[in-house]
Design an enzyme around this catalytic site. Structure first.
Site, short mmCIF file in Angstrom:
data_model
loop_
_atom_site.label_atom_id
_atom_site.label_comp_id
_atom_site.label_asym_id
_atom_site.label_seq_id
_atom_site.Cartn_x
_atom_site.Cartn_y
_atom_site.Cartn_z
CE LYS A 16 -2.22 1.46 3.87
NZ LYS A 16 -2.10 2.89 4.06
CE LYS A 63 -6.50 6.37 5.07
NZ LYS A 63 -5.25 6.55 5.00
CB THR A 79 -12.69 16.23 -7.73
OG1 THR A 79 -13.49 17.66 -8.00
CG2 THR A 79 -11.42 16.58 -7.37
N PRO A 134 -5.89 -1.95 9.14
CG PRO A 134 -6.28 0.48 8.95
CD PRO A 134 -6.84 -0.68 8.69
N GLY A 135 -3.80 -0.99 12.11
CA GLY A 135 -3.74 -1.15 13.55
C GLY A 135 -2.94 -1.94 14.30
N GLY A 148 -0.85 -0.55 18.20
CA GLY A 148 -1.08 -1.32 19.27
C GLY A 148 -2.35 -2.18 19.00
N GLY A 149 -2.94 -2.63 17.93
CA GLY A 149 -3.85 -3.52 17.81
C GLY A 149 -3.55 -5.01 18.30
CG LEU A 162 -1.76 -10.78 14.62
CD1 LEU A 162 -2.58 -9.87 13.48
CD2 LEU A 162 -0.26 -10.78 14.33
O1 O7M Z 1 1.23 0.35 10.84
P1 O7M Z 1 1.02 1.64 10.83
O2 O7M Z 1 0.19 2.36 11.96
O3 O7M Z 1 2.40 2.30 10.86
O4 O7M Z 1 0.58 2.25 9.55
C1 O7M Z 1 -0.85 1.86 9.40
C2 O7M Z 1 -1.28 2.48 7.80
O5 O7M Z 1 -2.43 2.33 7.68
C3 O7M Z 1 -0.71 3.82 7.49
O6 O7M Z 1 -0.42 3.79 5.96
C4 O7M Z 1 -2.21 4.53 7.67
O7 O7M Z 1 -2.39 5.63 6.99
C5 O7M Z 1 -3.04 3.65 7.31
N1 O7M Z 1 -4.54 3.39 7.90
C6 O7M Z 1 -4.69 3.65 9.13
O8 O7M Z 1 -3.50 3.61 9.95
N2 O7M Z 1 -5.86 3.96 9.87
C7 O7M Z 1 -6.82 3.75 9.25
O9 O7M Z 1 -7.98 3.95 9.70
C8 O7M Z 1 -6.98 3.63 7.70
C9 O7M Z 1 -5.48 3.58 7.25
C10 O7M Z 1 -5.64 3.10 5.68
O10 O7M Z 1 -4.89 2.28 5.21
O11 O7M Z 1 -6.74 3.55 5.26
C11 O7M Z 1 -6.83 3.02 3.93
#
Ligand code: O7M
Length: 217
Positions: A31, A61, A68, A172-173, A178-179, A181
């Site tokens: 991503k 996003k 647009t 993500p998280g 701190g999510g 797993l």
């Molecule tokens: O593992 P991290 O926290 O370093 O990165 C998480 C990635 O997911 C980072 O690219 C964020 O911009 C993205 N993200 C979130 O962290 N929270 C969200 O709610 C949504 C995203 C995301 O990827 O949205 C598409």
């Protein structure tokens, strides 16, 4: 077992290429979002794809009016295998992106549209969480390919996945945010993706970290 999506939010092209090559054995999808594209250019998507042979999803996003959104989708899908948009802007704005993806599908080029429902950070509880179930319902109505839902709140992750039951989930998280797993793994299945960024690319050995996450998944 869910797949591993690397969030490649580094600001330097050679670092981005090095990390994506080193980790590609363990990563299913990459991503790329504003940090890396703004630090380089949109062509970075193509260059990373060429180096890794991985699917690359572009995370802008996108959250604008339909006209647009359409322009942004057209430019982005020229390079990326998929695009991430916000759902809160409403049906017509998301549909504009789906229409562009459909044009690609008609010429045999599959492009994914992935829509954000509820975000993972604390602030998302204020305005996004109260409307996120409705956004997830819209995902079903529009038949988007995937939704984004938070690994920082496994209960919400489960609810949103159930509502948008035809879409895969990218979540993500886990890692820097701190999510948990183990809890997330109770919810996600083999069509879904766990997104990990900093816990891999800031690790002193990104390859080992990606390997660890792949094994945990
Ligand atoms: O593992 P991290 O926290 O370093 O990165 C998480 C990635 O997911 C980072 O690219 C964020 O911009 C993205 N993200 C979130 O962290 N929270 C969200 O709610 C949504 C995203 C995301 O990827 O949205 C598409």
């Amino acid at each position: 077992m869910p797949k591993l999506m690397l969030a490649l939010d580094v600001l330097d092209e050679s670092e981005a290429i090095k990390i994506s090559e080193e980790t590609s054995e363990y990563v299913d999808c990459i991503k790329i979002g504003y940090p890396l594209v703004l630090a380089t250019d949109l062509g970075i998507i193509k260059r990373i794809k060429e180096k890794t042979n991985k699917e690359v999803i572009c995370d802008f996003k996108v959250a604008d009016i339909p006209a647009t959104n359409e322009k942004i989708a057209r430019l982005t899908l020229n390079y990326a295998d998929g695009i991430i948009c916000q759902g809160f802007v409403g049906l017509d704005s998301v549909k504009a992106i789906i229409n562009v993806a459909e044009e690609y599908k008609q010429v045999g080029n599959s492009k994914k549209v992935i829509m954000v429902t509820e975000m993972s950070h604390e602030g998302a509880k204020s305005f996004m969480q109260p409307i996120a179930n409705e956004i997830a319902k819209m995902a079903g109505k529009l038949n988007v390919d995937g939704i984004v839902a938070p690994s920082t709140r496994p209960t919400r992750l489960k609810e949103l996945k159930e509502i948008a039951n035809n879409a895969f989930v990218i979540s993500p998280g886990v890692g820097a945010q701190g999510g948990d797993l183990q809890e997330v793994l109770k919810v996600l299945d083999e069509n879904d993706y766990v997104i990990v960024g900093r816990a891999i690319y800031l690790n002193e050995n990104p390859k080992e970290s990606a390997k660890k996450y792949k094994e945990l998944l």
